[in-house]
Design an enzyme around this catalytic site. Structure first.
Site, short mmCIF file in Angstrom:
data_model
loop_
_atom_site.label_atom_id
_atom_site.label_comp_id
_atom_site.label_asym_id
_atom_site.label_seq_id
_atom_site.Cartn_x
_atom_site.Cartn_y
_atom_site.Cartn_z
N HIS A 45 0.84 -1.19 0.00
CA HIS A 45 0.00 0.00 0.00
C HIS A 45 0.87 1.24 0.00
O HIS A 45 2.09 1.16 0.11
CB HIS A 45 -1.00 -0.01 1.17
CG HIS A 45 -0.38 -0.02 2.53
ND1 HIS A 45 0.36 -1.08 3.02
CD2 HIS A 45 -0.40 0.91 3.54
CE1 HIS A 45 0.75 -0.81 4.26
NE2 HIS A 45 0.31 0.39 4.60
N HIS A 103 1.32 3.93 1.97
CA HIS A 103 1.83 4.67 3.13
C HIS A 103 3.35 4.74 3.11
O HIS A 103 4.03 3.81 2.68
CB HIS A 103 1.33 4.04 4.42
CG HIS A 103 -0.13 4.28 4.67
ND1 HIS A 103 -0.87 3.57 5.59
CD2 HIS A 103 -1.00 5.17 4.09
CE1 HIS A 103 -2.13 3.99 5.58
NE2 HIS A 103 -2.23 4.96 4.67
N ASP A 106 5.77 4.44 5.14
CA ASP A 106 6.64 3.45 5.77
C ASP A 106 6.64 2.12 5.04
O ASP A 106 7.31 1.17 5.46
CB ASP A 106 6.28 3.26 7.25
CG ASP A 106 4.83 2.87 7.47
OD1 ASP A 106 3.97 3.24 6.65
OD2 ASP A 106 4.54 2.19 8.48
N HIS A 107 5.91 2.04 3.92
CA HIS A 107 5.91 0.83 3.09
C HIS A 107 6.37 1.12 1.66
O HIS A 107 6.70 0.19 0.94
CB HIS A 107 4.52 0.20 3.06
CG HIS A 107 4.06 -0.30 4.39
ND1 HIS A 107 4.13 -1.63 4.76
CD2 HIS A 107 3.56 0.36 5.46
CE1 HIS A 107 3.66 -1.77 5.99
NE2 HIS A 107 3.32 -0.57 6.44
N HIS A 140 -7.31 -1.43 5.60
CA HIS A 140 -6.38 -0.41 6.07
C HIS A 140 -6.35 0.76 5.10
O HIS A 140 -6.42 1.92 5.49
CB HIS A 140 -5.00 -1.04 6.23
CG HIS A 140 -3.97 -0.13 6.80
ND1 HIS A 140 -4.09 0.45 8.04
CD2 HIS A 140 -2.77 0.30 6.30
CE1 HIS A 140 -3.04 1.20 8.29
NE2 HIS A 140 -2.23 1.13 7.24
N ASP A 189 -0.29 -4.34 5.97
CA ASP A 189 -1.06 -3.92 7.13
C ASP A 189 -2.49 -4.44 7.08
O ASP A 189 -3.36 -3.98 7.83
CB ASP A 189 -1.08 -2.40 7.23
CG ASP A 189 0.26 -1.84 7.70
OD1 ASP A 189 1.15 -2.65 8.02
OD2 ASP A 189 0.42 -0.61 7.73
N HIS A 239 4.47 -5.12 10.25
CA HIS A 239 4.94 -4.48 11.48
C HIS A 239 5.14 -5.51 12.59
O HIS A 239 4.47 -6.54 12.62
CB HIS A 239 3.92 -3.44 11.98
CG HIS A 239 3.81 -2.24 11.12
ND1 HIS A 239 4.61 -1.13 11.28
CD2 HIS A 239 2.98 -1.96 10.07
CE1 HIS A 239 4.28 -0.21 10.38
NE2 HIS A 239 3.30 -0.70 9.64
#
Length: 283
Positions: A54, A56, A58-59, A110, A134, A173
């Site tokens: 996805h 975001h 941090d990905h 998410h 996520d 995570h």
């Protein structure tokens, strides 16, 4: 098929999936490209593709730098918001990397464009794997940000929850301890939760990752996959699975806030990093 688990940032995981005969490699969720390239060099493999779950930061934030460093690298995902996206994938689409098959599973919840990746290898006794970002984590799932509870239920229970029970679950995570503490609140008499929590505490003390789990294990202790179970329904006061899931998400958010309250500035920063807010444009 060899999977390298790469911890980065505060609690994220990147993954490097290696086809051991051709030495071709595929990366999943590149947040820190230079760290990934260290592992690629150490393993002596050729990185050809990035699978992003996805958009975001941090990905996906490492995609742009990685493409700059490796011209010709292909970045795949299901959301146009993904950095440096080469091609948008469709639900059910299948890819091939040597002997490794990849089935793309759209798993909104998410985010609306979240894609999970189910991998298996020809003529191999090793179990398959799902890289769930996520959408699904060990004993939990990501926060529902962009879709309905019904869509999230379909993603978790009907799409991911029906994969083979031996499937290894590689999530985005390291949230296992907190997830299991919430699962224990939901089902205080669930011995599978108690055993997994004890195991996770030992892993945490030793600073060792808790991934992967297996889907079969998740069905025993993950409340977000157990929405039809009587103790979970009783905890939520609901019967319809999507309604059970909606209450679980709300209760989990309250549980996390009580455990580690965030200041308003920190909440705003997280929202900005997740792409939920935009920086003001200079006038």
């Amino acid at each position: 098929m060899k999977v390298k688990v790469i911890p980065v940032l505060e609690d994220n995981y990147m993954y490097l999936v290696i086809e051991e005969h051709t030495r071709e490699a595929v990366a999943v969720d590149v947040a820190v490209p230079k760290r990934l390239l260290e592992i690629v060099g150490r393993e002596g493999v050729s990185l050809t593709t990035v699978l992003t779950t996805h958009h975001h930061w941090d990905h996906a934030q490492g995609n742009t730098e990685l493409v700059r460093l490796l011209p010709g690298l292909v970045v795949l995902g299901a959301d146009e918001r993904i950095c440096a996206l080469t091609r948008r994938l469709a639900h059910g689409e299948e890819l091939r990397f040597g002997a490794i098959h990849v089935r793309c599973l759209l798993t909104p919840g998410h985010t609306s464009g979240h894609m999970s990746y189910f991998l298996w290898e020809d003529e191999c006794l090793d179990p398959p794997a799902v890289f769930s970002g996520d959408a699904l984590s060990v004993a939990g799932c990501g926060s529902r940000l962009e879709t309905t509870a019904q869509q999230m239920y379909h993603s978790l229970v009907e799409t991911l929850g029906t994969l083979p029970p031996e499937t290894k679950v590689f999530c985005g995570h390291e949230h296992t301890l907190g997830n299991l503490e919430f699962a224990q609140k939901v089902e205080p008499c669930n011995n599978h939760v108690k055993a997994k929590l004890s195991w996770a505490k030992k892993r945490d003390e030793d600073d060792v990752p808790t991934v992967p789990s297996t889907l079969g294990e998740e069905l025993l202790y993950n409340p977000f996959l157990r929405v039809a179970e009587e103790p979970v329904c009783k905890f939520t006061g609901k019967v319809a699975p999507a309604e059970v899931l909606e209450v679980l998400c709300r209760e989990r958010a309250s549980f996390e806030q009580a455990a580690e309250p965030l200041q308003p500035q920190a909440r705003a920063l997280l929202a900005l990093q997740w792409g939920l807010l935009s920086m003001p444009r200079p006038k």
